[in-house]
Scaffold this active site. Structure first.
Site, short mmCIF file in Angstrom:
data_model
loop_
_atom_site.label_atom_id
_atom_site.label_comp_id
_atom_site.label_asym_id
_atom_site.label_seq_id
_atom_site.Cartn_x
_atom_site.Cartn_y
_atom_site.Cartn_z
N HIS A 29 0.71 -1.50 0.10
CA HIS A 29 -0.01 -0.03 -0.09
C HIS A 29 0.78 1.33 0.07
O HIS A 29 0.36 2.57 -0.14
CB HIS A 29 -1.12 -0.12 1.06
C1 UD1 Z 1 -2.02 6.09 5.25
C2 UD1 Z 1 -0.63 6.71 6.25
C3 UD1 Z 1 0.40 5.61 5.90
C4 UD1 Z 1 -0.23 4.13 6.67
C5 UD1 Z 1 -1.31 3.88 5.93
C6 UD1 Z 1 -2.02 2.70 6.78
C7 UD1 Z 1 -0.31 8.87 5.87
C8 UD1 Z 1 0.59 9.88 4.92
N1 UD1 Z 1 -0.26 7.73 5.35
O1 UD1 Z 1 -1.49 5.79 3.93
O2 UD1 Z 1 1.47 6.13 6.90
O3 UD1 Z 1 0.83 3.16 6.31
O4 UD1 Z 1 -2.58 4.78 6.11
O5 UD1 Z 1 -3.04 1.79 6.08
O6 UD1 Z 1 -0.99 9.30 6.36
N2 UD1 Z 1 -8.69 4.98 0.56
C9 UD1 Z 1 -9.92 4.31 0.40
N3 UD1 Z 1 -10.63 4.10 1.40
C10 UD1 Z 1 -10.39 4.36 2.80
C11 UD1 Z 1 -9.25 4.94 3.07
C12 UD1 Z 1 -8.19 5.47 1.80
O7 UD1 Z 1 -10.48 4.05 -0.76
O8 UD1 Z 1 -10.83 4.08 3.65
C13 UD1 Z 1 -8.02 5.35 -0.74
C14 UD1 Z 1 -8.26 6.67 -1.41
O9 UD1 Z 1 -8.25 6.51 -2.59
C15 UD1 Z 1 -6.97 7.48 -0.82
C16 UD1 Z 1 -5.99 6.55 -0.92
O10 UD1 Z 1 -6.56 5.25 -0.34
O11 UD1 Z 1 -7.04 8.51 -1.62
C17 UD1 Z 1 -4.70 6.95 0.29
O12 UD1 Z 1 -5.54 7.18 1.72
P1 UD1 Z 1 -4.74 7.91 2.74
O13 UD1 Z 1 -5.25 7.75 4.14
O14 UD1 Z 1 -4.27 9.13 2.19
O15 UD1 Z 1 -3.24 7.11 2.85
P2 UD1 Z 1 -2.95 5.60 2.87
O16 UD1 Z 1 -2.26 5.02 1.72
O17 UD1 Z 1 -4.07 4.72 3.43
N1 UDP Z 2 -4.09 -5.52 8.70
C1 UDP Z 2 -5.40 -5.95 8.66
N2 UDP Z 2 -6.07 -6.07 7.59
C2 UDP Z 2 -5.53 -6.06 6.19
C3 UDP Z 2 -4.00 -5.33 6.57
C4 UDP Z 2 -3.60 -5.21 7.32
O1 UDP Z 2 -5.95 -5.80 9.77
O2 UDP Z 2 -6.02 -6.41 5.55
C5 UDP Z 2 -3.57 -5.02 9.74
C6 UDP Z 2 -1.89 -5.58 10.16
O3 UDP Z 2 -2.10 -6.99 10.65
C7 UDP Z 2 -1.29 -4.54 10.83
C8 UDP Z 2 -1.94 -3.11 10.57
O4 UDP Z 2 -3.07 -3.41 9.86
O5 UDP Z 2 -1.77 -4.64 12.48
C9 UDP Z 2 -0.96 -2.62 9.43
O6 UDP Z 2 -1.59 -1.65 8.74
P1 UDP Z 2 -0.91 -1.02 7.38
O7 UDP Z 2 -0.23 -2.12 6.59
O8 UDP Z 2 -2.15 -0.52 6.58
O9 UDP Z 2 -0.28 0.25 7.77
P2 UDP Z 2 1.31 0.63 8.55
O10 UDP Z 2 1.61 -0.40 9.47
O11 UDP Z 2 2.20 0.30 7.30
O12 UDP Z 2 1.30 2.06 8.80
#
Ligand code: UD1
Ligand code: UDP
Length: 413
Positions: A248
């Site tokens: 992601h």
């Molecule tokens: C965010 C965090 C990242 C973390 C990740 C965990 C920042 C800068 N990044 O990244 O550090 O590792 O969360 O998962 O805060 N979207 C959906 N549905 C949702 C949420 C997001 O469709 O419920 C899609 C949207 O297109 C959105 C994109 O995901 O634009 C990115 O979401 P965003 O929360 O900005 O960043 P993450 O990649 O989720």
């Molecule tokens: N996770 C989850 N379901 C998923 C993918 C991840 O519950 O489909 C959990 C995972 O076990 C971990 C956390 O989400 O505890 C990690 O989140 P993510 O990878 O989104 O973000 P990051 O840790 O890189 O910020």
């Protein structure tokens, strides 16, 4: 008449009890605002909420603020239900947007809540935009910040999370570093372990704790087996015969060349080794694949060795991690969970904050380089290395330690 008397006594008794709890000097009632927004923060908050419920329900009043950064059911609500966290007291509903807009909406919303609630302290997790917004809003209003997962650094300021970490750490009063490396990073940036109370943003306290995600894994692993017994079967997965993949990170999803190289290489490896790759993919990865690499996405869907599935719940994720053969990921949390479950891990990044895993040889940094992915994939599949998984992440009681330190900070002299 006896009823009125009973009623009066009853009221007096409860008033007295309330008075004792509220004004007993040894038992402060602290109002703590817990800010979450992204999936991993909701999971992390469950460790703190559980410890409050079990040990400090009388002395800590927890208020949960959800920025709404993640909003799909499977990215947010599922965790509140499954991990028994109180529903957010406030949901700011910010949603997705460019970083500047998203962060500014969060700051405005959090500021309103802080002004209304006037908490004793604000608890922040990790390094997302929700963390940064909490740090800016709380520090500008002079509310003490407690930062959990402090001190982690990738030393790459292009990564959006890196600036979020630095700013949040330097706005905090209590900083809980989960690893030796994180603690050393804080000292390298001028934080002094010898500081003594009273603590403040100008005189912060740093702690080497453990990782609250380790608390969670210990707590939920058994529960996952019980509650989700049929989950692997339902996905037609056989224990030890599949590989878990999550992707992601923006550097991978938004760079179409990297994204293509990763998926093409993983598909080739799955076919060559005839092993199943199960991929619970973040919505942003699915959107990128569908809109920019449609042909490849269709090929992945048709491939018998690839199972792309929607994001799963935390208990389901734990089962996938516990029973897989290997993990391939760019997630911070999943890297650590690979260690908790003693699984080799290929990290699709150029650097990591969890450097102890790489130094330990159980995680390999490969970027998005097809040759390196292939090489490490084959190494972990073929070799019967005696991999060891030392206890880098505390004793599983980190949340309790953190809460005790917070309470100490507010104890009256
Ligand atoms: C965010 C965090 C990242 C973390 C990740 C965990 C920042 C800068 N990044 O990244 O550090 O590792 O969360 O998962 O805060 N979207 C959906 N549905 C949702 C949420 C997001 O469709 O419920 C899609 C949207 O297109 C959105 C994109 O995901 O634009 C990115 O979401 P965003 O929360 O900005 O960043 P993450 O990649 O989720
Ligand atoms: N996770 C989850 N379901 C998923 C993918 C991840 O519950 O489909 C959990 C995972 O076990 C971990 C956390 O989400 O505890 C990690 O989140 P993510 O990878 O989104 O973000 P990051 O840790 O890189 O910020």
């Amino acid at each position: 008449m006896p009823f009125l008397l009973f009623n009066a006594l009853f009221k007096h008794f409860f008033f007295y009890l309330w008075y004792l709890i509220k004004f007993d000097d040894s038992m402060p009632v602290i109002k703590l605002i817990n800010i979450v927004g992204a999936r991993p923060q909701i999971i992390k908050a469950s460790a703190i909420s559980r410890a409050i419920r079990n040990h400090h329900s009388k002395d800590i009043n927890e208020i949960i603020v959800h920025t709404g950064q993640h909003y799909d059911k499977e990215m947010s609500e599922v965790f509140f239900d499954e991990l028994e966290i109180h529903k957010p007291h406030y949901n700011l509903g910010v949603g997705s947007a460019g970083h500047g807009r998203q962060i500014s909406l969060m700051i405005t919303g959090i500021e309103d809540v802080l002004l209304k609630e006037k908490p004793d302290c604000v608890l922040l997790y990790g390094d997302t935009n929700s963390t940064l917004a909490g740090a800016v809003a709380a520090s500008k209003l002079h509310f003490p910040i407690i930062h959990i997962e402090a001190g982690l650094r990738s030393f790459n300021k292009i990564m959006p999370e890196e600036l979020n970490r630095i700013i949040s750490d330097h706005s905090s009063t209590l900083l809980f570093a989960p690893t030796n490396a994180a603690f050393k990073n804080l000292m390298g940036e001028g934080f002094k372990p010898e500081n003594s109370p009273p603590y403040s943003i100008n005189n912060p306290k740093i702690y080497l704790t453990g990782d609250i995600m380790y608390d969670n894994t210990l707590f939920f692993a058994g529960l996952a087996e019980k509650k989700k017994a049929a989950f692997l079967e339902h996905l037609l997965l056989v224990r030890d015969s599949y590989i878990l993949v999550t992707i992601h990170r923006d550097t991978n999803t938004d760079d179409i060349v990297r994204l293509e190289e990763i998926f093409v290489t993983l598909k080739a490896m799955a076919e060559e080794r005839d092993i199943v790759l199960v991929m619970p993919l973040h919505p942003r990865t699915i959107v990128s694949l569908k809109t920019r690499l449609r042909k490849l996405y269709d090929e992945l869907k048709d491939c018998k060795n690839i199972k792309i599935i929607p994001p799963v719940s935390f208990l389901e994720m734990i089962l996938l991690e516990k029973n897989c053969r290997m993990i391939v990921t760019d997630s911070g949390g999943v890297q650590k969970e690979s260690h908790f479950f003693k699984k080799p891990c290929i990290v699709l990044r150029n650097e990591t904050e969890w450097i102890e895993l790489v130094n330990n040889g159980t995680a390999k940094l490969v970027g998005a380089d097809p040759a390196r992915i292939r090489n490490e994939f084959n190494n972990f599949m073929d070799s019967h290395l005696n991999l060891e998984y030392p206890g880098f992440y505390g004793n599983g009681k980190t949340a309790e330690f953190i809460l005790n330190e917070i309470l100490l900070m507010f104890e009256k002299e």
